[in-house]
Design an enzyme around this catalytic site. Structure first.
Site, mmCIF file in Angstrom:
data_model
loop_
_atom_site.group_PDB
_atom_site.id
_atom_site.type_symbol
_atom_site.label_atom_id
_atom_site.label_comp_id
_atom_site.label_asym_id
_atom_site.label_seq_id
_atom_site.Cartn_x
_atom_site.Cartn_y
_atom_site.Cartn_z
ATOM 1 N N HIS A 5 -6.461 -11.678 -7.600
ATOM 2 C CA HIS A 5 -6.774 -10.644 -6.614
ATOM 3 C C HIS A 5 -8.269 -10.341 -6.450
ATOM 4 O O HIS A 5 -8.804 -10.478 -5.350
ATOM 5 C CB HIS A 5 -5.994 -9.371 -6.940
ATOM 6 N N HIS A 60 -16.634 -3.295 -4.484
ATOM 7 C CA HIS A 60 -16.134 -4.075 -5.629
ATOM 8 C C HIS A 60 -17.173 -5.068 -6.174
ATOM 9 O O HIS A 60 -16.816 -6.053 -6.818
ATOM 10 C CB HIS A 60 -14.848 -4.814 -5.266
ATOM 11 N N TYR A 107 0.827 -1.213 0.000
ATOM 12 C CA TYR A 107 0.000 0.000 0.000
ATOM 13 C C TYR A 107 0.860 1.262 0.000
ATOM 14 O O TYR A 107 0.509 2.278 0.589
ATOM 15 C CB TYR A 107 -0.984 0.003 1.169
#
Length: 549
Positions: free
Chosen positions: A370, A380, A234
């Protein structure tokens, strides 16, 4: 329940389950269920409001992120499996990265890439040499800083004995700059009777306080391999000048000219992970946080330079997708952020790879990428529906047993499913995007009142948009279900990791360990035996006829 107790429970089940006494035990509500008991009625464990939804990143001056050796001694040491169990990749970093307006890349040829290794501590009978590289992250914008990495080394050891412990040092012997001794154990041979001890699975890890709990908990469970299903450091939650990372980059930095990164976070992440990755192989796949765009269309530079994967050995020739064997398990790692269409190179490679798998030798077929295809959270939702439509039938035809994904910051395990229909031969899809990252846990479900996202939301960072309304079942004609979908067996919003223990050619124990249970002796967030049925599901390879309940 600890992993040692899981193993005992697994063996007990196999010996006891089908005996008369076992039939009585099977009625015990406390027994570990199997997928043969499914499909399960959908269940949700709501977010515990006594817990925080997230935590801040560790600062760069945290001792766990600090450089502990002087140059040119190795640091950020990491192992990765090769395609064959007789090989192992060793990677590390030497020298010092640079960050500033004007940076000059180091010369990789100035430090050798050597691994000295042997079967006895302190006795290194073999030496293997490899390659070295550097990469740069460049931002030609006013006020942004550039970065060039230290030297990144990769060496592939070959001719290793199966199931054997090795001791190794890495570095440059001519500079008297070898690491301290580390150790690893090779995988057993590819066989229906031989399996890795434990397979750890984590997604969306990051480098927060929650991350430290996840890795501590995972390490206590003593895995022999570690699947990292995307979104690692990240580093792209920061400006190039560093400072404090943000859970939402665009919210915190609306005027940024590009999605910036603070690349030293990668170095901190490598140091933080070294106690684990220097002794067990970590197998990575890219996530959206690894894209890290630069000018000129360049992306994924950190990911491609830092991690060794067996792409050449397996014939994919791409670090974005590859496969490898570990005992009687064949793993397939797929890329969602490169071309996945049926006319593309990845699909052609996947088709060839699946065709050559011998299920008499590697009975278990495990895939990972992923972003999840099956997801009942608002976050998502249906984001990678295009990828599902392109690839799902091929995986179903070849009897893939389990699929691991991340991306959604929560846990969810599906009933066996194919094309949104409950199917006895569909894979068990599991989302573990709850490793601990700075973006916080996801708590909203698409079937919650008012939480169904619009079709204009959840646009993928790569590929097309294929959002659809369901064509059958209770949600027919609708974009979202009005209750938890029937294919979603269990979901919970908590940080954690998973452990897969393959018992034999048909039984594997899956346990999801929540971070809040790290000190609980007999607790786990979710646990089930995943049972293969090759006599039903592998009789006609290539057939897509549904096997509904």
């Amino acid at each position: 329940m600890t992993c040692a107790k899981h193993r005992i429970a697994a063996l007990f089940l196999l010996l006891f389950f089908f005996s008369p006494a076992g039939m009585v035990a099977a009625k015990d509500k406390d027994r570990i269920p199997t997928t043969l008991d499914g499909p399960f009625r959908p269940a949700t464990r709501r977010f515990d409001p006594s817990l925080r939804r997230g935590s801040d990143d560790l600062p760069m001056n945290d001792p766990r992120l600090a450089k502990k050796v002087r140059s040119p001694f190795p640091e950020q040491i990491a192992l990765a499996a090769s395609y064959s169990p007789t090989s192992m990749w060793v990677s590390w970093v030497t020298g010092d990265a640079q960050i500033g307006k004007n940076v000059t890349p180091m010369d990789p040829s100035t430090v050798a890439s050597e691994v000295w290794y042997g079967e006895e501590s302190g006795k290194y009978s073999f030496v293997k040499r490899g390659t070295a590289t550097v990469y740069s992250q460049l931002y030609p914008f006013e006020g942004l800083l550039n970065y060039t990495s230290a030297i990144i080394h990769h060496v592939r050891l070959e001719g290793l004995k199966l199931g054997k412990r090795y001791y190794y040092k890495c570095g440059d012997s001519s500079l008297k700059a070898l690491s301290k001794e580390h150790t690893f154990e090779t995988f057993p041979s590819s066989s229906p009777n031989m399996y890795p001890r434990r397979i750890a699975v984590v997604g969306d890890l990051g480098l927060t306080g929650n991350t430290t709990t996840t890795i501590d908990h995972l390490s206590q469970n003593n895995p022999s391999i570690f699947l990292m299903v995307g979104d690692l450091s990240y580093a792209n939650q920061y400006l190039t000048t560093g400072g404090k990372g943000a859970p939402c980059f665009s919210c915190a930095f609306p005027d940024a000219p590009i999605r910036e990164t603070y690349q030293p976070r990668w170095d901190g992440w490598g140091r933080f992970m070294e106690p684990l990755t220097s002794k067990i192989p970590m197998m990575v796949i890219e996530g959206n946080h690894e894209i890290e765009p630069q000018v000129g269309g360049m992306s994924f530079k950190s990911y491609l330079a830092r991690f060794a994967v067996p792409s050449e050995e397996c014939g994919s020739n791409s670090s974005f997708y590859y496969s490898f064997n570990a005992g009687g398990v064949h793993f397939i790692m797929l890329g969602a952020y490169v071309d996945y269409n049926q006319s593309g190179a990845q699909y052609a490679w996947l088709k060839a790879d699946l065709h050559q798998v011998d299920r008499q030798v590697t009975p278990w077929l495990v895939a990972a990428w992923h972003p999840p295809w099956y997801n009942s959270y608002s976050s998502h939702y249906q984001e990678f529906e295009c990828m599902r439509q392109e690839m799902e039938a091929l995986l179903y035809q070849h009897g893939v047993d389990i699929v691991f994904s991340g991306h959604v910051h929560a846990y969810e395990r599906m009933n066996r499913v194919f094309n949104y229909t409950l199917d006895r031969c569909g894979p068990v899809y599991i989302t573990v995007g709850d490793g601990g990252n700075i973006e916080q846990i996801d708590i909203d479900h698409a079937d919650d009142p008012g939480k169904c996202p619009s079709k204009s939301a959840n646009i993928p960072e790569f590929g097309g948009v294929c959002h659809l309304n369901f064509s059958s079942g209770p949600a027919k004609g609708k974009f979202c279900w009005e209750q938890q979908p029937e294919w979603s067996a269990f979901r919970e919003s908590s940080f954690g990791h998973g452990i897969l223990e393959v018992i034999n050619s048909t039984y594997a124990l899956w346990t999801w360990h929540r971070n809040q249970d790290i000190y609980g002796e007999n607790s786990s967030g979710d646990q089930i035996y995943i049972v293969r049925q090759p006599e039903l599901c592998l009789m006609n390879i290539g057939d897509v006829t549904p096997r509904t309940w």
